[in-house]
Design an enzyme around this catalytic site. Sequence first.
Site, PDB file in Angstrom:
ATOM      1  N   ASP A  72       0.819  -1.206   0.000  1.00 29.56           N
ATOM      2  CA  ASP A  72       0.000   0.000   0.000  1.00 29.56           C
ATOM      3  C   ASP A  72       0.856   1.262   0.000  1.00 29.56           C
ATOM      4  O   ASP A  72       2.066   1.215   0.170  1.00 29.56           O
ATOM      5  CB  ASP A  72      -0.948   0.014   1.200  1.00 29.56           C
ATOM      6  CG  ASP A  72      -0.284  -0.490   2.481  1.00 29.56           C
ATOM      7  OD1 ASP A  72       0.951  -0.358   2.594  1.00 29.56           O
ATOM      8  OD2 ASP A  72      -0.992  -0.996   3.361  1.00 29.56           O
ATOM      9  N   GLU A 141      -7.011  -3.533  14.594  1.00 26.46           N
ATOM     10  CA  GLU A 141      -8.405  -3.987  14.537  1.00 26.46           C
ATOM     11  C   GLU A 141      -8.635  -5.010  13.428  1.00 26.46           C
ATOM     12  O   GLU A 141      -9.769  -5.253  13.014  1.00 26.46           O
ATOM     13  CB  GLU A 141      -9.331  -2.779  14.375  1.00 26.46           C
ATOM     14  CG  GLU A 141      -9.275  -1.844  15.581  1.00 26.46           C
ATOM     15  CD  GLU A 141     -10.288  -0.728  15.512  1.00 26.46           C
ATOM     16  OE1 GLU A 141     -11.095  -0.706  14.571  1.00 26.46           O
ATOM     17  OE2 GLU A 141     -10.276   0.133  16.407  1.00 26.46           O
ATOM     18  N   HIS A 143      -7.181  -5.089  10.218  1.00 23.89           N
ATOM     19  CA  HIS A 143      -7.082  -4.810   8.786  1.00 23.89           C
ATOM     20  C   HIS A 143      -5.788  -5.381   8.236  1.00 23.89           C
ATOM     21  O   HIS A 143      -4.785  -5.531   8.930  1.00 23.89           O
ATOM     22  CB  HIS A 143      -7.253  -3.320   8.461  1.00 23.89           C
ATOM     23  CG  HIS A 143      -6.180  -2.414   8.959  1.00 23.89           C
ATOM     24  ND1 HIS A 143      -6.414  -1.421   9.895  1.00 23.89           N
ATOM     25  CD2 HIS A 143      -4.869  -2.305   8.653  1.00 23.89           C
ATOM     26  CE1 HIS A 143      -5.304  -0.758  10.128  1.00 23.89           C
ATOM     27  NE2 HIS A 143      -4.356  -1.276   9.394  1.00 23.89           N
ATOM     28  N   GLU A 148      -9.730  -2.093   5.029  1.00 24.07           N
ATOM     29  CA  GLU A 148     -10.411  -1.778   6.275  1.00 24.07           C
ATOM     30  C   GLU A 148     -11.637  -2.672   6.469  1.00 24.07           C
ATOM     31  O   GLU A 148     -12.010  -3.459   5.590  1.00 24.07           O
ATOM     32  CB  GLU A 148     -10.850  -0.304   6.262  1.00 24.07           C
ATOM     33  CG  GLU A 148      -9.726   0.690   6.032  1.00 24.07           C
ATOM     34  CD  GLU A 148      -8.921   0.986   7.301  1.00 24.07           C
ATOM     35  OE1 GLU A 148      -8.902   0.146   8.217  1.00 24.07           O
ATOM     36  OE2 GLU A 148      -8.312   2.065   7.366  1.00 24.07           O
TER      37      GLU A 148
END
Length: 252
Positions: A72, A141, A143, A148
């Site tokens: 990314d 969390e 990802h 996401e």
Amino acid sequence: MKQVTFSSKEDASSYLAKYIIDRINEFAPTASKPFVLGLPTGSSPEGVYGKLIEAYKQGKISFKNVVTFNMDEYIGLKPSNEQSYHYFMFNKFFNHIDIPRENINILNGLTKDIEGECRRYEAKIKSLGRINLFMGGLGPEGHLAFNEAGSSRESVTRKVELVDSTLQANSRFFNNNKSQVPSHALSVGISTILDNSDEIVIIVLGKNKKFALEKTLYGAKNDAKYPSSYLQDHHNVMVVCDNEAAGLRAKL
């Protein structure tokens, strides 16, 4: 999914670095048949990069016939910006090894043609055949890359809007100012990772990753709320973690 747990971050990093080195050396890559390696950014893989650099300097590994694809990049940051993933990768890894610059692939966050850049990246991966080994990390969390919560199993490389928790977590790199964190990024998709990779290794370090690791290993399979759960859908995944991420107390 295989899990390997170590008492310290350094031991986990050393193990994974040696694992990657052994995979590349066993493959015996050539210019016409390179080893294709997927790479992440972040604090967890940083130790692995350090160990790989040490091994290169000791003559234990060459990256001349390795092709890399990063997961990314932020939209809008110049490669010279210290918070860009271009800068991170060159500063922490590429500048210290013998990989040819033309073998390095990182999404262009400054492109004027976002859809075209994403299509080009997907096509470049497929042109190499397969990603031999994809190293990744986990967000707190769950990802995976910048996929996401809500990302679909079929998602491919695309523009993504970063959720508030990601902006908050990454603000520590932007003077603890969430408003300075880019709101969008380019990211490979879940399908890009799972359907193009022969093997996936995930490095998970620190107690703040305990929740994500639990969801990855033991949560509902293919739960879009926790994109790392999609890893359960791949036939060859190894998680390398430390005791803190695994929720284990260190032995006295």
